[in-house]
Scaffold this motif. Sequence first.
Motif, PDB file in Angstrom:
ATOM      1  N   VAL A   1       1.175   4.318   5.771  1.00 56.45           N
ATOM      2  CA  VAL A   1       0.028   5.061   5.563  1.00 56.45           C
ATOM      3  C   VAL A   1       0.446   6.650   6.085  1.00 56.45           C
ATOM      4  CG1 VAL A   1      -2.005   3.645   5.703  1.00 56.45           C
ATOM      5  CG2 VAL A   1      -1.453   4.733   7.732  1.00 56.45           C
ATOM      6  N   GLY A   2       1.383   7.046   6.840  1.00 56.38           N
ATOM      7  CA  GLY A   2       1.599   8.071   7.639  1.00 56.38           C
ATOM      8  C   GLY A   2       2.465   9.063   6.409  1.00 56.38           C
ATOM      9  N   ASP A   3       2.099  10.505   6.756  1.00 54.10           N
ATOM     10  CA  ASP A   3       2.781  11.418   6.081  1.00 54.10           C
ATOM     11  C   ASP A   3       3.541  12.206   7.103  1.00 54.10           C
ATOM     12  OD1 ASP A   3       1.189  11.287   3.436  1.00 54.10           O
ATOM     13  OD2 ASP A   3      -0.331  11.697   4.811  1.00 54.10           O
ATOM     14  N   HIS A   4       3.385  12.324   8.197  1.00 52.80           N
ATOM     15  CA  HIS A   4       3.964  12.836   9.304  1.00 52.80           C
ATOM     16  C   HIS A   4       3.981  11.989  10.414  1.00 52.80           C
ATOM     17  CE1 HIS A   4       5.406  15.762  12.288  1.00 52.80           C
ATOM     18  NE2 HIS A   4       6.140  16.387  11.086  1.00 52.80           N
ATOM     19  N   PHE A   5       5.234  12.047  11.183  1.00 51.96           N
ATOM     20  CA  PHE A   5       5.222  11.002  12.466  1.00 51.96           C
ATOM     21  C   PHE A   5       5.722  11.823  13.647  1.00 51.96           C
ATOM     22  CE2 PHE A   5       6.451   8.741   8.487  1.00 51.96           C
ATOM     23  CZ  PHE A   5       5.607   7.728   8.629  1.00 51.96           C
ATOM     24  N   THR A   6       4.918  11.633  14.731  1.00 48.37           N
ATOM     25  CA  THR A   6       5.012  12.378  16.075  1.00 48.37           C
ATOM     26  C   THR A   6       5.293  11.006  16.997  1.00 48.37           C
ATOM     27  OG1 THR A   6       3.936  14.317  15.450  1.00 48.37           O
ATOM     28  CG2 THR A   6       4.215  13.707  17.963  1.00 48.37           C
ATOM     29  N   VAL A   7       6.577  11.210  17.773  1.00 45.56           N
ATOM     30  CA  VAL A   7       6.756   9.962  18.519  1.00 45.56           C
ATOM     31  C   VAL A   7       6.713  10.774  20.167  1.00 45.56           C
ATOM     32  CG1 VAL A   7       8.436   8.336  19.770  1.00 45.56           C
ATOM     33  CG2 VAL A   7       8.052   8.551  16.835  1.00 45.56           C
TER      34      VAL A   7
ATOM     35  N   GLY B   1       5.763  11.527  28.089  1.00 48.41           N
ATOM     36  CA  GLY B   1       5.050  12.878  28.106  1.00 48.41           C
ATOM     37  C   GLY B   1       5.504  14.003  27.272  1.00 48.41           C
ATOM     38  N   THR B   2       6.642  13.782  26.470  1.00 49.30           N
ATOM     39  CA  THR B   2       7.593  14.596  25.792  1.00 49.30           C
ATOM     40  C   THR B   2       7.753  14.290  24.502  1.00 49.30           C
ATOM     41  OG1 THR B   2       9.568  13.993  26.395  1.00 49.30           O
ATOM     42  CG2 THR B   2       8.572  15.782  27.984  1.00 49.30           C
ATOM     43  N   LEU B   3       7.948  15.284  23.449  1.00 47.59           N
ATOM     44  CA  LEU B   3       8.059  15.062  21.920  1.00 47.59           C
ATOM     45  C   LEU B   3       9.559  14.249  21.908  1.00 47.59           C
ATOM     46  CD1 LEU B   3       6.444  15.601  19.704  1.00 47.59           C
ATOM     47  CD2 LEU B   3       7.588  17.606  19.288  1.00 47.59           C
ATOM     48  N   GLU B   4       9.482  13.261  21.577  1.00 49.31           N
ATOM     49  CA  GLU B   4      10.713  12.641  21.165  1.00 49.31           C
ATOM     50  C   GLU B   4      11.121  12.751  19.637  1.00 49.31           C
ATOM     51  OE1 GLU B   4      14.006   9.327  21.282  1.00 49.31           O
ATOM     52  OE2 GLU B   4      13.014  10.408  22.709  1.00 49.31           O
ATOM     53  N   LEU B   5      10.113  12.924  18.874  1.00 49.63           N
ATOM     54  CA  LEU B   5      10.558  12.881  17.277  1.00 49.63           C
ATOM     55  C   LEU B   5       9.210  13.597  16.598  1.00 49.63           C
ATOM     56  CD1 LEU B   5      12.175  12.270  14.790  1.00 49.63           C
ATOM     57  CD2 LEU B   5      10.881  10.059  14.619  1.00 49.63           C
ATOM     58  N   SER B   6       9.532  14.495  15.971  1.00 50.37           N
ATOM     59  CA  SER B   6       8.560  14.988  15.024  1.00 50.37           C
ATOM     60  C   SER B   6       9.287  15.112  13.356  1.00 50.37           C
ATOM     61  CB  SER B   6       8.110  16.429  15.155  1.00 50.37           C
ATOM     62  OG  SER B   6       7.136  17.016  14.374  1.00 50.37           O
ATOM     63  N   ALA B   7       8.784  14.317  12.562  1.00 52.33           N
ATOM     64  CA  ALA B   7       9.350  14.367  11.370  1.00 52.33           C
ATOM     65  C   ALA B   7       8.288  13.806  10.145  1.00 52.33           C
ATOM     66  CB  ALA B   7      10.555  13.232  11.156  1.00 52.33           C
ATOM     67  N   ALA B   8       8.811  14.675   8.828  1.00 51.19           N
ATOM     68  CA  ALA B   8       7.804  14.198   7.811  1.00 51.19           C
ATOM     69  C   ALA B   8       8.464  12.722   7.327  1.00 51.19           C
ATOM     70  CB  ALA B   8       8.030  15.047   6.904  1.00 51.19           C
ATOM     71  N   ARG B   9       7.464  12.168   6.439  1.00 49.45           N
ATOM     72  CA  ARG B   9       7.828  10.878   6.105  1.00 49.45           C
ATOM     73  C   ARG B   9       9.305  10.960   5.288  1.00 49.45           C
ATOM     74  NH1 ARG B   9       5.073   6.275   4.793  1.00 49.45           N
ATOM     75  NH2 ARG B   9       5.894   4.992   3.192  1.00 49.45           N
ATOM     76  N   ALA B  10       9.641  11.893   4.440  1.00 52.15           N
ATOM     77  CA  ALA B  10      10.702  11.685   3.786  1.00 52.15           C
ATOM     78  C   ALA B  10      11.822  11.957   4.516  1.00 52.15           C
ATOM     79  CB  ALA B  10      10.737  13.150   2.638  1.00 52.15           C
ATOM     80  N   GLU B  11      11.950  12.485   5.986  1.00 51.95           N
ATOM     81  CA  GLU B  11      12.980  12.744   6.773  1.00 51.95           C
ATOM     82  C   GLU B  11      13.119  11.702   7.646  1.00 51.95           C
ATOM     83  OE1 GLU B  11      11.792  17.492   7.201  1.00 51.95           O
ATOM     84  OE2 GLU B  11      11.388  16.138   8.769  1.00 51.95           O
ATOM     85  N   VAL B  12      12.550  10.387   7.582  1.00 53.35           N
ATOM     86  CA  VAL B  12      12.680   9.443   8.706  1.00 53.35           C
ATOM     87  C   VAL B  12      12.255   7.922   8.023  1.00 53.35           C
ATOM     88  CG1 VAL B  12      10.394   9.479   9.704  1.00 53.35           C
ATOM     89  CG2 VAL B  12      12.347   8.464  11.103  1.00 53.35           C
ATOM     90  N   SER B  13      13.508   7.114   8.142  1.00 54.11           N
ATOM     91  CA  SER B  13      13.064   5.942   7.720  1.00 54.11           C
ATOM     92  C   SER B  13      12.408   5.014   8.638  1.00 54.11           C
ATOM     93  CB  SER B  13      14.703   4.933   7.247  1.00 54.11           C
ATOM     94  OG  SER B  13      15.153   4.845   8.711  1.00 54.11           O
TER      95      SER B  13
ATOM     96  N   MET C   1       0.984  -1.148  -0.090  1.00 52.39           N
ATOM     97  CA  MET C   1      -0.121  -0.051   0.157  1.00 52.39           C
ATOM     98  C   MET C   1       0.831   1.094  -0.034  1.00 52.39           C
ATOM     99  SD  MET C   1      -3.100   0.892   2.700  1.00 52.39           S
ATOM    100  CE  MET C   1      -3.500  -0.446   2.705  1.00 52.39           C
ATOM    101  N   ALA C   2       1.084   1.847  -1.116  1.00 54.39           N
ATOM    102  CA  ALA C   2       1.755   2.895  -1.318  1.00 54.39           C
ATOM    103  C   ALA C   2       1.251   4.318  -0.710  1.00 54.39           C
ATOM    104  CB  ALA C   2       2.079   3.268  -2.702  1.00 54.39           C
ATOM    105  N   THR C   3       2.134   5.184  -0.213  1.00 49.12           N
ATOM    106  CA  THR C   3       1.208   6.502   0.302  1.00 49.12           C
ATOM    107  C   THR C   3       2.380   7.581  -0.362  1.00 49.12           C
ATOM    108  OG1 THR C   3       0.724   7.764   2.227  1.00 49.12           O
ATOM    109  CG2 THR C   3       2.891   6.384   2.208  1.00 49.12           C
ATOM    110  N   LYS C   4       2.359   8.634  -0.202  1.00 46.67           N
ATOM    111  CA  LYS C   4       3.005   9.882  -0.705  1.00 46.67           C
ATOM    112  C   LYS C   4       3.014  11.092   0.175  1.00 46.67           C
ATOM    113  CE  LYS C   4      -1.135  11.642  -3.252  1.00 46.67           C
ATOM    114  NZ  LYS C   4      -1.412  11.913  -4.702  1.00 46.67           N
ATOM    115  N   GLU C   5       4.101  11.782   0.276  1.00 48.11           N
ATOM    116  CA  GLU C   5       3.933  13.013   0.939  1.00 48.11           C
ATOM    117  C   GLU C   5       2.882  13.780   0.609  1.00 48.11           C
ATOM    118  OE1 GLU C   5       5.596  15.075   4.211  1.00 48.11           O
ATOM    119  OE2 GLU C   5       6.036  13.249   3.452  1.00 48.11           O
TER     120      GLU C   5
END
Length: 290
Positions: free
Chosen positions: A220-226, A230-242, A1-5
């Motif tokens: 399916v994700g376009d942007h990822f928040t980890v 209780g704090t932000l570990e990661l915030s990155a667009a799909r193209a920025e993270v494997s 299932m492909a997705t795109k930014e």
Amino acid sequence: MATKETSGTSGPVVELSGVGKSYGNIRALHGVDLAVSPGQVTCVLGDNGAGKSTLIKIISGLHQHTEGEFRIDGEPVRLGSPRDALDRGIATVYQDLATVPLMPVWRNFFLGSELTRGRWPLRRLDIALMKKTADEELRAMGIVLDDLEQPIGSLSGGQRQSVAIARAVHFGARVLILDEPTAALGVKQSGVVLKYIAAARERGLGVIFITHNPHHAYMVGDHFTVLRLGTLELSAARAEVSLEELTNHMAGGAELAALKHELAQVRGVDTDVLPSASRGAGESSGDLVP
């Protein structure tokens, strides 16, 4: 299932800047930034206790934030209830789906928002219109059910999730929050749900996909928040993270490396055969692979 930014055609519908939540002296969430635009799937990942549930409650109107700013369509808000969120186009689909298992599919589709005809005191349910509307909306999402009279409890877990998604879309959701929709599903049914998450995105909704499974998120994700403790570990667009990097952040690579180092001190444990910290946890043979 492909997705795109995918970038929305306008600014974010929902935007959080430095948002936090404290319960007395306990800080459950701190300094979280999040933006959800139309036609975009934003995945929020984290282990148990990471703050995902607290984040959901703030966006869905169950709780109010105690720090930072929460904006909808650029306007700072403090939602007082889930009804306030719904009125602004934010719908939440929880794991229990808020359905009545023994009721037909079409009744569950309109549960709490039934269509009627006629004047009081002779007003009655417009069953024909509800069945027709439910069938059309489900088909528009690519969901074809042979019998809308069947109890919704007889559907598979993936099908019930899909009905709940279609229901939220029909009732005007612009942002759809999905709370661990694949957590209790097998591989095939998880694929069904991911398919309809992508369908919701194609219809222009902003989707917040809460999950602890990086494989499902990456499909399916376009942007990822980890979130982590209780704090932000990661915030990155799909193209920025494997996927490997996402899994590492999700699993806590530093902790895994420390654990491997400690295990190396234990006699009889061959740490060379253990997975590296970059692989992280949660990779099992049952996971879907993009």
